[in-house]
Scaffold this motif. Structure first.
Motif, mmCIF file in Angstrom:
data_model
loop_
_atom_site.group_PDB
_atom_site.id
_atom_site.type_symbol
_atom_site.label_atom_id
_atom_site.label_comp_id
_atom_site.label_asym_id
_atom_site.label_seq_id
_atom_site.Cartn_x
_atom_site.Cartn_y
_atom_site.Cartn_z
ATOM 1 N N VAL A 87 0.879 -1.166 0.000
ATOM 2 C CA VAL A 87 0.000 0.000 0.000
ATOM 3 C C VAL A 87 0.918 1.218 0.000
ATOM 4 O O VAL A 87 2.121 1.110 0.224
ATOM 5 N N TYR A 88 0.341 2.386 -0.260
ATOM 6 C CA TYR A 88 1.129 3.614 -0.322
ATOM 7 C C TYR A 88 1.127 4.270 1.051
ATOM 8 O O TYR A 88 0.088 4.752 1.528
ATOM 9 N N ALA A 89 2.304 4.310 1.678
ATOM 10 C CA ALA A 89 2.396 4.772 3.062
ATOM 11 C C ALA A 89 1.880 6.193 3.234
ATOM 12 O O ALA A 89 1.305 6.532 4.271
ATOM 13 N N GLY A 90 2.066 7.047 2.226
ATOM 14 C CA GLY A 90 1.682 8.444 2.359
ATOM 15 C C GLY A 90 0.223 8.726 2.041
ATOM 16 O O GLY A 90 -0.241 9.852 2.250
ATOM 17 N N LEU A 91 -0.505 7.729 1.551
ATOM 18 C CA LEU A 91 -1.911 7.927 1.211
ATOM 19 C C LEU A 91 -2.803 7.454 2.354
ATOM 20 O O LEU A 91 -2.486 6.479 3.049
ATOM 21 N N SER A 92 -3.924 8.111 2.515
ATOM 22 C CA SER A 92 -4.895 7.698 3.524
ATOM 23 C C SER A 92 -5.695 6.505 3.014
ATOM 24 O O SER A 92 -5.649 6.152 1.831
ATOM 25 N N LEU A 119 -14.051 -3.217 9.286
ATOM 26 C CA LEU A 119 -12.715 -3.456 9.823
ATOM 27 C C LEU A 119 -12.276 -2.398 10.835
ATOM 28 O O LEU A 119 -11.249 -2.560 11.495
ATOM 29 N N GLY A 120 -13.032 -1.305 10.941
ATOM 30 C CA GLY A 120 -12.688 -0.257 11.884
ATOM 31 C C GLY A 120 -11.530 0.612 11.438
ATOM 32 O O GLY A 120 -10.849 1.224 12.281
ATOM 33 N N LEU A 121 -11.308 0.710 10.131
ATOM 34 C CA LEU A 121 -10.233 1.557 9.614
ATOM 35 C C LEU A 121 -10.759 2.977 9.425
ATOM 36 O O LEU A 121 -11.804 3.187 8.791
ATOM 37 N N HIS A 122 -10.048 3.954 9.944
ATOM 38 C CA HIS A 122 -10.482 5.354 9.819
ATOM 39 C C HIS A 122 -10.099 5.860 8.434
ATOM 40 O O HIS A 122 -8.934 5.745 8.019
ATOM 41 N N PRO A 123 -11.026 6.425 7.687
ATOM 42 C CA PRO A 123 -10.736 6.858 6.311
ATOM 43 C C PRO A 123 -9.579 7.828 6.187
ATOM 44 O O PRO A 123 -8.858 7.815 5.184
ATOM 45 N N ALA A 124 -9.359 8.672 7.213
ATOM 46 C CA ALA A 124 -8.310 9.691 7.118
ATOM 47 C C ALA A 124 -6.938 9.171 7.536
ATOM 48 O O ALA A 124 -5.935 9.875 7.352
ATOM 49 N N GLN A 125 -6.875 7.974 8.078
ATOM 50 C CA GLN A 125 -5.600 7.459 8.583
ATOM 51 C C GLN A 125 -4.690 7.063 7.424
ATOM 52 O O GLN A 125 -5.111 6.399 6.475
ATOM 53 N N ALA A 127 -1.827 5.029 5.443
ATOM 54 C CA ALA A 127 -1.499 3.609 5.435
ATOM 55 C C ALA A 127 -0.205 3.313 6.179
ATOM 56 O O ALA A 127 -0.051 2.244 6.774
ATOM 57 N N GLY A 128 0.724 4.273 6.156
ATOM 58 C CA GLY A 128 1.992 4.064 6.840
ATOM 59 C C GLY A 128 1.859 3.955 8.345
ATOM 60 O O GLY A 128 2.788 3.487 9.017
ATOM 61 N N ARG A 129 0.732 4.384 8.896
ATOM 62 C CA ARG A 129 0.513 4.313 10.337
ATOM 63 C C ARG A 129 -0.379 3.123 10.743
ATOM 64 O O ARG A 129 -0.696 2.969 11.912
ATOM 65 N N LEU A 130 -0.772 2.324 9.773
ATOM 66 C CA LEU A 130 -1.586 1.147 10.076
ATOM 67 C C LEU A 130 -0.697 0.010 10.559
ATOM 68 O O LEU A 130 0.500 -0.065 10.236
ATOM 69 N N SER A 131 -1.280 -0.912 11.316
ATOM 70 C CA SER A 131 -0.557 -2.121 11.715
ATOM 71 C C SER A 131 -0.401 -3.037 10.503
ATOM 72 O O SER A 131 -1.035 -2.834 9.453
ATOM 73 N N GLY A 132 0.442 -4.061 10.646
ATOM 74 C CA GLY A 132 0.633 -5.004 9.552
ATOM 75 C C GLY A 132 -0.662 -5.677 9.144
ATOM 76 O O GLY A 132 -0.954 -5.840 7.951
ATOM 77 N N GLN A 134 -3.705 -4.478 9.547
ATOM 78 C CA GLN A 134 -4.585 -3.498 8.913
ATOM 79 C C GLN A 134 -4.160 -3.212 7.478
ATOM 80 O O GLN A 134 -4.996 -3.055 6.589
ATOM 81 N N ARG A 135 -2.847 -3.140 7.246
ATOM 82 C CA ARG A 135 -2.370 -2.932 5.869
ATOM 83 C C ARG A 135 -2.756 -4.112 4.985
ATOM 84 O O ARG A 135 -3.150 -3.934 3.823
ATOM 85 N N ALA A 136 -2.637 -5.334 5.527
ATOM 86 C CA ALA A 136 -3.024 -6.515 4.756
ATOM 87 C C ALA A 136 -4.512 -6.484 4.429
ATOM 88 O O ALA A 136 -4.930 -6.812 3.308
ATOM 89 N N GLN A 137 -5.337 -6.052 5.394
ATOM 90 C CA GLN A 137 -6.773 -5.974 5.153
ATOM 91 C C GLN A 137 -7.106 -4.886 4.129
ATOM 92 O O GLN A 137 -8.018 -5.044 3.306
ATOM 93 N N LEU A 138 -6.378 -3.768 4.166
ATOM 94 C CA LEU A 138 -6.590 -2.719 3.164
ATOM 95 C C LEU A 138 -6.237 -3.238 1.775
ATOM 96 O O LEU A 138 -6.975 -3.008 0.808
ATOM 97 N N ALA A 139 -5.105 -3.940 1.671
ATOM 98 C CA ALA A 139 -4.711 -4.498 0.376
ATOM 99 C C ALA A 139 -5.732 -5.522 -0.110
ATOM 100 O O ALA A 139 -6.063 -5.568 -1.305
ATOM 101 N N LEU A 140 -6.253 -6.350 0.797
ATOM 102 C CA LEU A 140 -7.281 -7.316 0.424
ATOM 103 C C LEU A 140 -8.551 -6.611 -0.034
ATOM 104 O O LEU A 140 -9.195 -7.030 -1.009
ATOM 105 N N THR A 141 -8.922 -5.527 0.650
ATOM 106 C CA THR A 141 -10.099 -4.761 0.247
ATOM 107 C C THR A 141 -9.948 -4.239 -1.170
ATOM 108 O O THR A 141 -10.892 -4.306 -1.980
ATOM 109 N N LEU A 142 -8.774 -3.716 -1.503
ATOM 110 C CA LEU A 142 -8.538 -3.216 -2.857
ATOM 111 C C LEU A 142 -8.664 -4.346 -3.877
ATOM 112 O O LEU A 142 -9.220 -4.153 -4.967
ATOM 113 N N GLY A 143 -8.147 -5.513 -3.521
ATOM 114 C CA GLY A 143 -8.226 -6.643 -4.445
ATOM 115 C C GLY A 143 -9.642 -7.146 -4.632
ATOM 116 O O GLY A 143 -10.061 -7.474 -5.752
#
Length: 296
Positions: A87-92, A119-125, A127-132, A134-143
């Motif tokens: 995921v892109y660390a600098g993007l929300s 998943l309880g992910l805050h839209p403004a957060q 990606a670089g500040r997510l846990s491992g 949470q990042r995996a779940q974000l990547a799965l969501t995109l897929g």
């Protein structure tokens, strides 16, 4: 059989190194496929070829009825989550979803936002500040929100703790049940394959050693234990996968479609871990086992 992935004499080399050798494989549509093998076996190479990230040195590969990466229509059919769940660390989180919507013509925005909320992910957060996890779940969501026919996952949970790994796999299986998409999941973790997969492919030394439905493979394989003997003396319909010997005892893993009648053998079934390790380590307990994790 309708194949979601078909490879014929597929080869990939890097200089003098053979990453994939003479791979011929048919993966049925709509299955959750476990791709397993030791490090360096060619798993990531096969998945990158299927996703269109690499091109074959020779042979052919077809995914969802077309050549991987051959234009926007073909790219839309395949979702890919790479090994480091990029995921892109600098993007929300929200910016990731907006990017997904712009890049994918079949993007399901309602599905993506429903998953993010659940998943309880805050839209403004960012990606670089997510846990491992949470990042995996974000990547799965995109897929998943891409609405592909086939979702390819290259060891997406290898670095996650057991709880995050369980949550990820649960999310994956929910998506499979709701959307009916096919999945190819590469993993070193046998427990992940047991939970999620109904089809198995074992790669060893850049070659496919076995592929088939998990239930059928387990039913066709047996452990034979008895007095020491030469495996070559077994009937022709009993294919020896691995053999181990002590001074007086022989233990064999064999593949046989019929029953084992020899009273000298004690016959028992196999679990998925036993089956995978037998093909990865045909010398049985007499040699070192390739790297494969078994976690519960």
């Amino acid at each position: 059989m309708t194949a979601t992935l078909r490879a014929r004499a597929l080869n990939k080399t890097y200089g003098r190194r053979q990453a994939l050798s003479d791979c011929t494989l048919d993966i049925p549509a709509g299955r959750v496929v476990g791709l397993v093998g030791p490090n360096g076996a060619g798993k990531s190479t096969l998945l990158n070829l299927a996703a269109g990230m690499l091109t074959p040195t020779s042979g052919t590969i077809e995914v969802c009825g077309g050549r991987p990466g051959a234009g926007p229509e073909q790219l839309a059919k395949v979702g890919f989550v790479a090994q480091d769940t990029p995921v892109y660390a600098g993007l929300s989180v929200e910016e990731h979803l907006r990017l997904g919507a712009r890049l994918n013509p079949a993007w399901d925005d309602a599905l993506a936002w429903e998953r993010i909320k659940r998943l309880g992910l805050h839209p403004a957060q960012r990606a670089g500040r997510l846990s491992g996890g949470q990042r995996a779940q974000l990547a799965l969501t995109l897929g998943i929100a891409k609405r592909p026919e086939l979702l390819i996952l290259d060891e997406p949970v290898a670095a996650l703790d057991p709880l995050a790994r369980r949550d990820f796999l649960q999310s994956l299986m929910e998506a499979v049940a709701e959307q009916g998409l096919g999945v190819v999941l590469s993993s070193h973790l046998v427990s992940d394959l047991e939970r999620a997969c109904d089809y198995l492919v074992v790669l060893v030394s850049s070659q496919v050693r076995i592929a088939g439905e998990v239930d059928e493979l387990l039913a066709a394989h047996h452990r034979l234990t008895g007095p020491r003997r030469d495996p070559a003396r077994l009937p022709g319909d009993q294919h020896v996968v691995s053999a181990g010997h002590t001074g007086r005892q022989t233990t064999l893993i064999v593949r046989s479609e019929g029953p084992i009648h020899d009273p000298a053998w004690t016959v028992s079934g196999l679990g998925l871990e036993d089956l995978v390790l037998a093909y990865m380590n045909p010398d049985g307990d007499t040699g070192a086992r390739p790297a494969l994790e078994v976690q519960r």
